[in-house]
Design a protein around this motif. Structure first.
Motif, PDB file in Angstrom:
ATOM      1  N   GLU A  81       0.833  -1.202   0.000  1.00 55.28           N
ATOM      2  CA  GLU A  81       0.000   0.000   0.000  1.00 55.28           C
ATOM      3  C   GLU A  81       0.863   1.246   0.000  1.00 55.28           C
ATOM      4  OE1 GLU A  81      -2.521  -0.338   3.400  1.00 55.28           O
ATOM      5  OE2 GLU A  81      -3.668  -1.980   2.555  1.00 55.28           O
ATOM      6  N   ASP A  82       1.925   1.256   0.827  1.00 59.02           N
ATOM      7  CA  ASP A  82       2.826   2.410   0.887  1.00 59.02           C
ATOM      8  C   ASP A  82       3.508   2.638  -0.457  1.00 59.02           C
ATOM      9  OD1 ASP A  82       2.154   2.805   3.519  1.00 59.02           O
ATOM     10  OD2 ASP A  82       3.967   1.871   4.331  1.00 59.02           O
ATOM     11  N   THR A  83       3.917   1.564  -1.115  1.00 60.38           N
ATOM     12  CA  THR A  83       4.596   1.678  -2.396  1.00 60.38           C
ATOM     13  C   THR A  83       3.680   2.304  -3.435  1.00 60.38           C
ATOM     14  OG1 THR A  83       5.918  -0.272  -1.877  1.00 60.38           O
ATOM     15  CG2 THR A  83       5.816   0.387  -4.182  1.00 60.38           C
ATOM     16  N   GLU A  84       2.436   1.854  -3.506  1.00 59.04           N
ATOM     17  CA  GLU A  84       1.493   2.393  -4.484  1.00 59.04           C
ATOM     18  C   GLU A  84       1.239   3.877  -4.245  1.00 59.04           C
ATOM     19  OE1 GLU A  84      -1.950  -0.115  -4.254  1.00 59.04           O
ATOM     20  OE2 GLU A  84      -0.818  -1.888  -4.868  1.00 59.04           O
ATOM     21  N   ALA A  85       1.121   4.277  -2.989  1.00 62.09           N
ATOM     22  CA  ALA A  85       0.892   5.692  -2.669  1.00 62.09           C
ATOM     23  C   ALA A  85       2.094   6.528  -3.075  1.00 62.09           C
ATOM     24  CB  ALA A  85       0.603   5.851  -1.180  1.00 62.09           C
ATOM     25  N   GLU A  86       3.289   6.043  -2.811  1.00 65.16           N
ATOM     26  CA  GLU A  86       4.508   6.777  -3.185  1.00 65.16           C
ATOM     27  C   GLU A  86       4.640   6.889  -4.697  1.00 65.16           C
ATOM     28  OE1 GLU A  86       6.695   8.479  -1.261  1.00 65.16           O
ATOM     29  OE2 GLU A  86       5.341   8.014   0.381  1.00 65.16           O
ATOM     30  N   ILE A  87       4.274   5.844  -5.421  1.00 67.78           N
ATOM     31  CA  ILE A  87       4.324   5.889  -6.889  1.00 67.78           C
ATOM     32  C   ILE A  87       3.354   6.939  -7.414  1.00 67.78           C
ATOM     33  CG2 ILE A  87       3.761   4.591  -8.988  1.00 67.78           C
ATOM     34  CD1 ILE A  87       4.928   2.103  -7.573  1.00 67.78           C
ATOM     35  N   ALA A  88       2.158   6.985  -6.844  1.00 66.61           N
ATOM     36  CA  ALA A  88       1.170   7.981  -7.268  1.00 66.61           C
ATOM     37  C   ALA A  88       1.662   9.395  -6.992  1.00 66.61           C
ATOM     38  CB  ALA A  88      -0.164   7.733  -6.565  1.00 66.61           C
ATOM     39  N   LYS A  89       2.259   9.608  -5.824  1.00 73.41           N
ATOM     40  CA  LYS A  89       2.794  10.936  -5.483  1.00 73.41           C
ATOM     41  C   LYS A  89       3.907  11.331  -6.451  1.00 73.41           C
ATOM     42  CE  LYS A  89       1.961  10.640  -0.507  1.00 73.41           C
ATOM     43  NZ  LYS A  89       2.607  10.504   0.796  1.00 73.41           N
ATOM     44  N   THR A  90       4.766  10.387  -6.760  1.00 74.81           N
ATOM     45  CA  THR A  90       5.873  10.657  -7.670  1.00 74.81           C
ATOM     46  C   THR A  90       5.359  11.032  -9.058  1.00 74.81           C
ATOM     47  OG1 THR A  90       7.277   9.100  -6.463  1.00 74.81           O
ATOM     48  CG2 THR A  90       7.971   9.688  -8.689  1.00 74.81           C
ATOM     49  N   LYS A  91       4.351  10.319  -9.549  1.00 70.74           N
ATOM     50  CA  LYS A  91       3.774  10.637 -10.859  1.00 70.74           C
ATOM     51  C   LYS A  91       3.158  12.031 -10.857  1.00 70.74           C
ATOM     52  CE  LYS A  91       2.839   5.940 -12.417  1.00 70.74           C
ATOM     53  NZ  LYS A  91       1.812   4.950 -12.750  1.00 70.74           N
ATOM     54  N   GLU A  92       2.454  12.377  -9.784  1.00 73.47           N
ATOM     55  CA  GLU A  92       1.824  13.695  -9.680  1.00 73.47           C
ATOM     56  C   GLU A  92       2.866  14.812  -9.689  1.00 73.47           C
ATOM     57  OE1 GLU A  92      -0.634  16.113  -6.317  1.00 73.47           O
ATOM     58  OE2 GLU A  92      -1.186  14.022  -6.612  1.00 73.47           O
ATOM     59  N   LEU A  93       3.922  14.639  -8.906  1.00 78.01           N
ATOM     60  CA  LEU A  93       4.975  15.650  -8.851  1.00 78.01           C
ATOM     61  C   LEU A  93       5.741  15.744 -10.166  1.00 78.01           C
ATOM     62  CD1 LEU A  93       6.290  15.080  -5.237  1.00 78.01           C
ATOM     63  CD2 LEU A  93       4.962  17.006  -6.085  1.00 78.01           C
ATOM     64  N   THR A  94       5.976  14.610 -10.808  1.00 80.54           N
ATOM     65  CA  THR A  94       6.651  14.616 -12.105  1.00 80.54           C
ATOM     66  C   THR A  94       5.827  15.375 -13.127  1.00 80.54           C
ATOM     67  OG1 THR A  94       7.678  12.485 -11.609  1.00 80.54           O
ATOM     68  CG2 THR A  94       7.613  13.145 -13.921  1.00 80.54           C
ATOM     69  N   SER A  95       4.536  15.171 -13.109  1.00 79.11           N
ATOM     70  CA  SER A  95       3.646  15.886 -14.011  1.00 79.11           C
ATOM     71  C   SER A  95       3.685  17.391 -13.757  1.00 79.11           C
ATOM     72  CB  SER A  95       2.210  15.370 -13.847  1.00 79.11           C
ATOM     73  OG  SER A  95       1.324  16.128 -14.611  1.00 79.11           O
ATOM     74  N   ALA A  96       3.677  17.792 -12.477  1.00 79.77           N
ATOM     75  CA  ALA A  96       3.725  19.214 -12.140  1.00 79.77           C
ATOM     76  C   ALA A  96       5.035  19.837 -12.604  1.00 79.77           C
ATOM     77  CB  ALA A  96       3.559  19.405 -10.630  1.00 79.77           C
ATOM     78  N   ILE A  97       6.132  19.116 -12.466  1.00 77.22           N
ATOM     79  CA  ILE A  97       7.429  19.630 -12.898  1.00 77.22           C
ATOM     80  C   ILE A  97       7.472  19.767 -14.415  1.00 77.22           C
ATOM     81  CG2 ILE A  97       9.898  19.056 -13.058  1.00 77.22           C
ATOM     82  CD1 ILE A  97       9.641  17.919 -10.199  1.00 77.22           C
ATOM     83  N   LYS A  98       6.907  18.800 -15.127  1.00 76.39           N
ATOM     84  CA  LYS A  98       6.869  18.887 -16.589  1.00 76.39           C
ATOM     85  C   LYS A  98       6.036  20.082 -17.036  1.00 76.39           C
ATOM     86  CE  LYS A  98       7.703  14.043 -17.666  1.00 76.39           C
ATOM     87  NZ  LYS A  98       7.152  12.808 -18.219  1.00 76.39           N
ATOM     88  N   ASP A  99       4.917  20.327 -16.347  1.00 72.22           N
ATOM     89  CA  ASP A  99       4.091  21.489 -16.662  1.00 72.22           C
ATOM     90  C   ASP A  99       4.877  22.781 -16.454  1.00 72.22           C
ATOM     91  OD1 ASP A  99       1.991  19.811 -17.262  1.00 72.22           O
ATOM     92  OD2 ASP A  99       0.948  20.125 -15.349  1.00 72.22           O
ATOM     93  N   LEU A 100       5.637  22.837 -15.371  1.00 67.94           N
ATOM     94  CA  LEU A 100       6.446  24.022 -15.101  1.00 67.94           C
ATOM     95  C   LEU A 100       7.523  24.217 -16.160  1.00 67.94           C
ATOM     96  CD1 LEU A 100       6.875  23.795 -11.243  1.00 67.94           C
ATOM     97  CD2 LEU A 100       5.545  25.468 -12.508  1.00 67.94           C
ATOM     98  N   GLU A 101       8.160  23.122 -16.582  1.00 64.89           N
ATOM     99  CA  GLU A 101       9.192  23.222 -17.611  1.00 64.89           C
ATOM    100  C   GLU A 101       8.599  23.684 -18.936  1.00 64.89           C
ATOM    101  OE1 GLU A 101      11.123  19.401 -17.660  1.00 64.89           O
ATOM    102  OE2 GLU A 101      12.099  19.755 -15.735  1.00 64.89           O
ATOM    103  N   ALA A 102       7.393  23.187 -19.271  1.00 67.10           N
ATOM    104  CA  ALA A 102       6.727  23.602 -20.511  1.00 67.10           C
ATOM    105  C   ALA A 102       6.384  25.095 -20.448  1.00 67.10           C
ATOM    106  CB  ALA A 102       5.469  22.774 -20.739  1.00 67.10           C
TER     107      ALA A 102
END
Length: 185
Positions: free
Chosen positions: A20-41
């Protein structure tokens, strides 16, 4: 309950909790990666490529506040430490506010503070609490990683070695709960 049934119960409980912890961390990482990509764009679109921070000035706490307030605007918890929040705050300032720290601070941080009657700088004790919270999050992440490793070892272990791993996992689970309680406060 037999000893073997207890062992199986504990094993399944540990595996379930860790997955459960792993899945939550993966979701958080994907969300933050998306936000960073939006900022770079947004940075590329705005044509911002240079550092607009005045030379010799340190905006660490401003960037930290901007990063925290920006993420709080989404209404979800985050697991970033102070360094990561500073980097996020700096990217927001550079990409969305063309390097104007004051403008970004007013738009992002004070926007959230408008709900309060007093609009003031964080006190030294507030900053210490933030640092303590970041340290607790860092320790929790390390502990979780250790527990996952122990769970993998537990699968392979037999006999006395397995009992030692269970005892170690119990101690780490207690510590993990204490850290989570600190973070949730």
């Amino acid at each position: 309950m037999k000893k073997s049934e207890l062992k199986n119960y504990i094993r399944e409980n540990i595996i379930s909790t860790l997955s459960e912890d792993t899945e939550a961390e993966i979701a958080k990482t994907k969300e933050l990666t998306s936000a960073i990509k939006d900022l770079e764009a947004a940075k590329k679109e705005a044509g911002i490529e240079e550092d607009a921070t005045p030379k010799g000035e340190d905006f660490f706490y401003d960037y930290l506040d901007i990063g925290m307030s920006y993420l709080e605007g989404f209404g979800k918890k985050h697991s970033l430490d102070d360094t990561q929040l500073e980097k996020l705050g700096k990217k927001i300032v550079d990409q969305l506010y063309k390097g104007d720290v004051g403008k970004a601070y007013d738009a992002i941080v004070k926007r959230g503070a408008m709900k309060e009657i007093e609009d003031k700088e964080p006190s030294k004790s507030d900053l210490k609490k933030t640092k303590g919270l970041a340290k607790a999050k860092e320790e929790l992440a390390k502990l979780t990683k250790q527990m996952k490793s122990l769970a993998r070892d537990y699968k392979k272990a037999e006999g006395e070695e397995k009992e030692k791993l269970v005892a170690d996992l119990k101690k780490k689970t207690k510590l993990k709960k204490e850290l989570e309680a600190i973070i949730d406060k």
